[in-house]
Write an enzyme that holds these catalytic residues in place. Structure first.
Site, PDB file in Angstrom:
ATOM      1  N   GLY A  51     -34.962 -31.914  46.404  1.00 61.38           N
ATOM      2  CA  GLY A  51     -34.639 -33.352  45.607  1.00 61.38           C
ATOM      3  C   GLY A  51     -35.423 -33.640  44.745  1.00 61.38           C
ATOM      4  O   GLY A  51     -36.112 -35.031  43.904  1.00 61.38           O
ATOM      5  N   ARG A  54     -33.279 -35.965  40.487  1.00 60.57           N
ATOM      6  CA  ARG A  54     -33.580 -37.632  40.473  1.00 60.57           C
ATOM      7  C   ARG A  54     -35.205 -38.096  40.745  1.00 60.57           C
ATOM      8  O   ARG A  54     -35.476 -37.770  41.451  1.00 60.57           O
ATOM      9  CB  ARG A  54     -32.679 -38.358  40.177  1.00 60.57           C
ATOM     10  CG  ARG A  54     -32.023 -38.333  41.470  1.00 60.57           C
ATOM     11  CD  ARG A  54     -30.333 -38.915  41.935  1.00 60.57           C
ATOM     12  NE  ARG A  54     -29.901 -38.421  41.259  1.00 60.57           N
ATOM     13  CZ  ARG A  54     -28.354 -37.438  41.966  1.00 60.57           C
ATOM     14  NH1 ARG A  54     -29.173 -36.708  43.388  1.00 60.57           N
ATOM     15  NH2 ARG A  54     -27.902 -36.598  41.465  1.00 60.57           N
ATOM     16  N   TYR A 202     -33.734 -42.586  61.478  1.00 59.37           N
ATOM     17  CA  TYR A 202     -34.262 -42.630  60.460  1.00 59.37           C
ATOM     18  C   TYR A 202     -35.595 -42.802  61.060  1.00 59.37           C
ATOM     19  O   TYR A 202     -36.206 -41.624  60.242  1.00 59.37           O
ATOM     20  CB  TYR A 202     -33.635 -44.087  59.178  1.00 59.37           C
ATOM     21  CG  TYR A 202     -34.533 -43.443  58.056  1.00 59.37           C
ATOM     22  CD1 TYR A 202     -34.329 -43.020  56.969  1.00 59.37           C
ATOM     23  CD2 TYR A 202     -35.120 -44.844  58.134  1.00 59.37           C
ATOM     24  CE1 TYR A 202     -34.766 -42.867  55.888  1.00 59.37           C
ATOM     25  CE2 TYR A 202     -36.305 -44.780  56.651  1.00 59.37           C
ATOM     26  CZ  TYR A 202     -35.921 -43.933  55.559  1.00 59.37           C
ATOM     27  OH  TYR A 202     -36.830 -43.549  54.448  1.00 59.37           O
TER      28      TYR A 202
END
Length: 450
Positions: A51, A54, A202
């Site tokens: 990742g 950015r 999550y």
């Protein structure tokens, strides 16, 4: 120029001064000091960062690149995204401009073969892997019934499985390094139920990343350092913009704070392992005193990040407890003529609604409030003209928000940011999160009238 001086000095010292005499060593120290370069701790090291196109991953990459590190950018974005900034190739350009070497690799961490291919390419290009940063992550802040199966699969695949498989692929190479590290961007495992009730899937997925730290740190103790890093406050990234809406950046810190904290961890010896580190806590221990440099808007209140308990408003908690027993009585007695701060807030909202608000929002919001003036209230921004008031909405609600009356008034008068209320557990949201964000944007426009 400084890097050229360093290379010349290093070559001279190691290849011509075999005697390791005091004079030669002293000369090197003097020249290094004169170029304002004492050490480049990660020079020549190879970092495999998921990742990294950015956000936080790229910030860590750029910090290491300044030392002259090799960076493997393992991320999905090869073509420009319609809403998100950067690709693996633009990140590579920035990394090389900062002084590092970059290897952009298209990697979806849900695909094991793509991970393996990128690891093999990294080893072939740079000769090995010294550091793995598991940064790639997926998020959906929705309750159990509101979380689609594909979203559950995405979070489990990227956060837990992706972290595990990338670590597994890198470990044989990390064990050959002199000072290998794995760093997961994951939180300390806080078992306070408030961190599960609003976004159970999550939380499970992020704690899965943390359990990888717990297990691998012990499994590879003495060979590979394995640690976790988590921010004390919200960090301004594209994901935070989507979650918090317009203006949220003022309540955030820059990605630089995590990059600096990661650098501190990755330059420690491999005996530093099994730790769950909070960025600000570590940097204070390292001697950092000015944290305004990390703020997007210095002096502005910051939103605490998920999974870190914050001081709770005990008055509001007491009213919530009282409301649990007496809400029905209070609701019935107030049904004839609601009064108090909550009723006044809704009266002002009703007077401020416009057709433009309805057109731009297209949502119905139901509020379940505990404490004085509590009960069920609504804001209808879907039906022509819009309406707000006591009781259930005229049509089915798209979003149901539960909180104390005290916090509701604070939120609608600008004294409590919805994002902070949600992240600290004071606000529970069920339903369409995108519409909840739209309501926050509308709130910022109405605050002056409330």
């Amino acid at each position: 120029m400084e890097r050229l001086y360093q290379s010349i000095i290093t070559y001279y010292y190691y290849y011509y001064c075999c005697c390791d005499c005091y004079f030669c060593y002293y000369c090197c120290v003097v020249i290094w000091s004169s170029t304002s370069v004492l050490t480049w701790k990660l020079a020549g090291c190879t970092l495999f960062i998921t990742g990294a196109s950015r956000g936080i991953g790229k910030a860590i990459a750029l910090k290491a690149a300044k030392d002259g590190a090799n960076i493997v950018i393992a991320a999905k974005t090869a073509e420009p995204h319609p809403t998100l900034p950067g690709t693996i190739y633009t990140a590579a350009e920035e990394i090389e401009a900062a002084g590092g070497k970059a290897l952009p690799c298209i990697v979806n961490v849900r695909e094991e073969q793509q991970i393996i291919n990128a690891v093999e390419k990294a080893v072939k290009t740079f000769g090995g892997i010294d550091i793995l940063v598991n940064n790639a992550s997926a998020i959906s802040l929705t309750g159990t019934l509101e979380t689609a199966t594909k979203k559950v699969n995405l979070m489990m695949d990227v956060n837990v499985r992706g972290t595990y498989l990338t670590s597994k692929a890198c470990l044989p190479h990390l064990r050959k390094s002199k000072n290998p590290h794995i760093l997961n961007l994951s939180p300390p495992m806080n078992l306070n139920p408030m961190w599960f009730k609003n976004h159970c899937a999550y939380t499970i997925s992020k704690y899965g990343m943390s359990m990888c730290v717990l297990g691998m740190a012990e499994e590879f103790r003495g060979e590979v350092a394995v640690n976790a890093l988590w921010p004390k406050t919200a960090i301004h990234t594209a994901a935070m913009d989507m979650l918090g809406g317009a203006g949220i950046e003022k309540q955030c810190r820059k990605t630089d704070i995590l990059a600096d904290a990661a650098y501190c961890i990755l330059t420690k010896p491999k005996t530093f392992t099994g730790n769950f580190i909070i960025d600000e806590v570590l940097l204070r221990e390292e001697g950092v005193k000015d944290f305004d440099v990390y703020a997007i808007a210095p002096g502005h209140p910051l939103v605490p990040d998920f999974f870190l308990d914050v001081e709770i408003d005990t008055t509001a908690m007491k009213q919530e407890r009282d409301g649990a027993d007496g809400a029905k009585v209070k609701t019935e007695s107030a049904a004839a003529k609601p009064s108090g701060p909550v009723a006044e807030t809704f009266r002002v909202i009703q007077g401020a609604l416009t057709e433009e608000h309805v057109k731009s929002t297209q949502g119905v919001f139901q509020f379940e409030l505990s404490g004085d003036g509590g009960g069920t209230w609504y804001i209808d921004l879907k039906t022509k003209g819009g309406s707000a008031g006591f009781g259930k909405p005229p049509v089915t609600a798209d979003v149901v928000m539960s909180m104390s009356s005290v916090d509701f008034v604070k939120m609608f008068t600008g004294k409590l940011k919805p994002t902070l209320a949600f992240m600290s557990g004071k606000l529970r949201i069920k339903g369409n999160m995108a519409l909840a964000i739209k309501l926050e944007k509308m709130l910022s426009q109405l605050t002056s009238k409330l």
